[in-house]
Design a protein around this motif. Structure first.
Motif, PDB file in Angstrom:
ATOM      1  N   GLU A   9       2.485   9.928  -0.046  1.00  0.00           N
ATOM      2  CA  GLU A   9       1.999   8.736  -0.489  1.00  0.00           C
ATOM      3  C   GLU A   9       2.916   7.817  -0.707  1.00  0.00           C
ATOM      4  OE1 GLU A   9      -0.966   6.592  -2.344  1.00  0.00           O
ATOM      5  OE2 GLU A   9      -1.195   8.547  -1.513  1.00  0.00           O
ATOM      6  N   LEU A  13       2.735   4.184   0.933  1.00  0.00           N
ATOM      7  CA  LEU A  13       3.060   2.694   0.402  1.00  0.00           C
ATOM      8  C   LEU A  13       4.027   2.007   0.749  1.00  0.00           C
ATOM      9  CD1 LEU A  13       1.782   4.090  -3.310  1.00  0.00           C
ATOM     10  CD2 LEU A  13       0.507   2.640  -1.812  1.00  0.00           C
ATOM     11  N   LYS A  37       4.292  -2.417  -4.600  1.00  0.00           N
ATOM     12  CA  LYS A  37       4.090  -1.194  -4.246  1.00  0.00           C
ATOM     13  C   LYS A  37       4.627  -0.121  -5.125  1.00  0.00           C
ATOM     14  CE  LYS A  37       4.459  -2.585   0.704  1.00  0.00           C
ATOM     15  NZ  LYS A  37       3.147  -3.045   0.792  1.00  0.00           N
ATOM     16  N   ALA A  40       1.874   0.471  -7.448  1.00  0.00           N
ATOM     17  CA  ALA A  40       0.762   1.412  -6.858  1.00  0.00           C
ATOM     18  C   ALA A  40       1.214   2.866  -6.887  1.00  0.00           C
ATOM     19  CB  ALA A  40       0.638   0.984  -5.473  1.00  0.00           C
TER      20      ALA A  40
END
Length: 78
Positions: A9, A13, A37, A40
């Motif tokens: 992940e 990202l 980012k 996120a």
């Protein structure tokens, strides 16, 4: 908590840093990157996590602006 999913992940990202499972059954780490980012990634860590993990709570601390990244990728520490 499977760090493989966290690493994937983070790479998706575009954030850098590290993650580590602790002996208390928690996860600690550091994430660096552009604010959107990082946000996120924080959202993913809070709401999603790895498939087999159970997230009771998340705590983000020591947030600050930095002029350059300290890491070149995202890794698991042991």
């Amino acid at each position: 908590f499977s760090n493989q999913y966290t690493e994937e992940e983070a790479r998706k990202l575009g954030v850098v840093g590290w993650v580590k499972n602790t002996s208390q059954g928690t996860v600690t780490g550091q994430v660096q990157g552009p604010e959107d980012k990082v946000n996120a990634m924080k959202s993913w860590l809070t709401k999603v996590g790895s498939p087999s993990s159970r997230i009771d709570r998340t705590n983000f601390s020591n947030e600050k602006e930095i002029s350059k990244l300290d890491f070149s990728g995202f890794s698991t520490r042991y």
